[in-house]
Scaffold this active site. Sequence first.
Site, mmCIF file in Angstrom:
data_model
loop_
_atom_site.group_PDB
_atom_site.id
_atom_site.type_symbol
_atom_site.label_atom_id
_atom_site.label_comp_id
_atom_site.label_asym_id
_atom_site.label_seq_id
_atom_site.Cartn_x
_atom_site.Cartn_y
_atom_site.Cartn_z
ATOM 1 N NE ARG A 176 -9.914 -2.785 -3.405
ATOM 2 C CZ ARG A 176 -9.344 -2.317 -2.298
ATOM 3 N NH1 ARG A 176 -8.256 -2.720 -1.926
ATOM 4 N NH2 ARG A 176 -10.242 -1.603 -1.669
ATOM 5 C CG ASP A 225 0.042 -2.718 6.566
ATOM 6 O OD1 ASP A 225 -0.939 -3.329 6.557
ATOM 7 O OD2 ASP A 225 -0.033 -1.728 5.755
ATOM 8 C CG PHE A 248 -1.839 1.018 1.194
ATOM 9 C CD1 PHE A 248 -3.002 0.917 0.506
ATOM 10 C CD2 PHE A 248 -1.677 2.077 1.916
ATOM 11 C CE1 PHE A 248 -3.900 1.899 0.123
ATOM 12 C CE2 PHE A 248 -2.711 3.287 1.793
ATOM 13 C CZ PHE A 248 -3.869 3.111 0.946
ATOM 14 C CE1 TYR A 308 -9.449 2.055 6.615
ATOM 15 C CE2 TYR A 308 -8.788 3.223 8.681
ATOM 16 C CZ TYR A 308 -8.383 2.949 7.223
ATOM 17 O OH TYR A 308 -7.357 3.462 6.704
ATOM 18 C CE LYS A 309 -7.785 -1.395 4.643
ATOM 19 N NZ LYS A 309 -8.541 -0.770 3.583
#
Lengths: 393, 393
Positions: free
Chosen positions: A352, A179, A110, A204-205
């Site tokens: 995605r 990560d 990322f 938050y995922k």
Amino acid sequence: MIPGPGRFELPEGLVYLDGNSLGALPTGVADRLSQVVREEWGRGLIRSWNDAGWMQLVGRVAARLAPLVGVDPADLHLGDSTTVSLFKTTVAAARLRPGRRVLVLEPTTFPTDGYVTAAVAELLGLELRWCDPADPLASVDEDTALLSLTHVDFRTGALFDLPGITARAQERGALVLWDLCHSAGAVPVDLTAAGADLAVGCTYKYLNGGPGSPAWLWVAPRHQAAARQPISGWMGHATPFAMARDFEPREGVGSFASGTPPVLALSALEASLEAFDGVTVTELRERSLALTERFIELVDEHVGDAVEVVTPREQGRRGSQVSLRHPAAYGVVQALVARDVIGDFRDPDIARFGFAPLYNTLADVETAVERLVLVLEHEEHLDPAYAARNAVT
Amino acid sequence: MIPGPGRFELPEGLVYLDGNSLGALPTGVADRLSQVVREEWGRGLIRSWNDAGWMQLVGRVAARLAPLVGVDPADLHLGDSTTVSLFKTTVAAARLRPGRRVLVLEPTTFPTDGYVTAAVAELLGLELRWCDPADPLASVDEDTALLSLTHVDFRTGALFDLPGITARAQERGALVLWDLCHSAGAVPVDLTAAGADLAVGCTYKYLNGGPGSPAWLWVAPRHQAAARQPISGWMGHATPFAMARDFEPREGVGSFASGTPPVLALSALEASLEAFDGVTVTELRERSLALTERFIELVDEHVGDAVEVVTPREQGRRGSQVSLRHPAAYGVVQALVARDVIGDFRDPDIARFGFAPLYNTLADVETAVERLVLVLEHEEHLDPAYAARNAVT
């Protein structure tokens, strides 16, 4: 056992396959937050730091999160953004290997992970080395202080071998920072069993903490005495209320704290994590694989000549998302949104679909592919209303 | 005009004089947050980044905050803790003066400010120099990169001359970083008129953003092109959704952003700041001075031989709190809490009383002093139930 979508406030009729970007709202969060605001803040006021246990909030959230990543809650800290957490752990890792001058980084990570590592390299006068995604270990040598990797690739959903890479990098004397933004809550991680060094993740995922909820970081107990992060604040002091002029770090991972904890956001997260009550990581993984496997099967069967599955077909190399390549991927995603199937687009040609094992079902998978077939058949992805690209998250 | 306490959800019968630690709950915040959670997150899900304007939230909060500190909203950033904001601005300031090797710091500042400055000095190989609180400028010379000061002393409530010190430090080529945690929302600050360089502040004291709400930072427009903070994240990138490998900062203060903005906390803050609608900073200052002046008068008149007023009596040197010295200050504060008057204690002998001009009244002042008289007369502060010291915020 996986309790199903009843633990979430999902809009009727919506197929939500973007929990790898923003998790759905668990039931109970809104009421809990309302109580924190109206009662704890509004009526308790400053007394709530003690009376409502705000001082223990980080520890309570850590206790809920810890089993999902295989650690002791005492070794977790929460409260900053993912970026700030990456910064703290990257500086700390580099300082733990003072004789080594190289930070190794993987180019498909990322973007933030790259920006932070580059910024730390500049700050500490170290060298940044980009590795081959197919073989990160080839770039790890006796000069390497840190190998920084994202466990699940945010574009493709490919999964690195966390225990294997950790062990082999450590044989060369390097530390590894993982990560886990796209892992925790959907892909089993056992940091303790892997003998890992440091890890960071958002909440938050798949952890459903809400938009912009605080990130977590973990430092292996064996590193904590020597680990020093650079953003020293009063909440990381051994005796914060002594208000001492000079900094003396708290013992353990508490020294990674900086400022006053974000009480509202942490309270929402604490309530969110109740959605994992009674669910094991093994069950989450089984459900996740069942969903991604079925999605790939149906895509192959119905639209296999129109899209390319870029996510690994080997289950052991797959996270909890499936990414499809299509030259008009942006239009495909937008046309699906118009048909109440929410995935997202990643530049330049990736659609995605994230599968959240806590609330997505096989029916979601089937509906999503049915509508994908319709979109492609009717060429809805070429409709100018959907095909214009702009910034979406 | 000051609308009075009707804009806040204050518990009936409570005299709350701790808004300099945690501001009271403004009306409307709970409902707004509930709507953000239930509707924007729960129903809008990922679409709310665009549809509910989450991407513009930092800018909307900045627009409400800007007039309180005399700046253009475009030059404000919000989202991290105060500690992280201090870290970013301190590193950026030091880098703006690369030939100068000294960071000057004031020993009565809030501890975090000292810890951060010391950490930055270590990280960048600079020297830390403690100044004399009575004359900070005496320590500022041609080697000084930065003078870091807190505008209002958190213990005593004494106020530094922001415009005067800024101008004289700048004459010597140094930058000045102001910590406005105890100013914004109660004490007028005009950073633009003062020609200030950088500033930081929390939002949970006089701005009433809620426990642990996000901090703000400000960088003067003339410094923005050259200012570089070290925690580079995707939200500070010129084109975040291009997901580029290499970092290219956004123009302006946006380069100080790091990760995903904390949407729930920023939404609460946005609603909180509505309590300032139609109120000028001049009116806030008049009310604040009326409250602190009357408190000092009544303390002098009724308990002047028992306590020492340590806050400056000269109005121009006073923030929005009054601090009293008493050898059993901890017991005094606890006994007052038992009588529904909430102030707080600061080690070793300070009882602090914050006066929030938006909701505190002259009746609060009178009640507080009446009960202070009773506490001291009845020696309630010596009661073992109140006199034992422990950690309070």
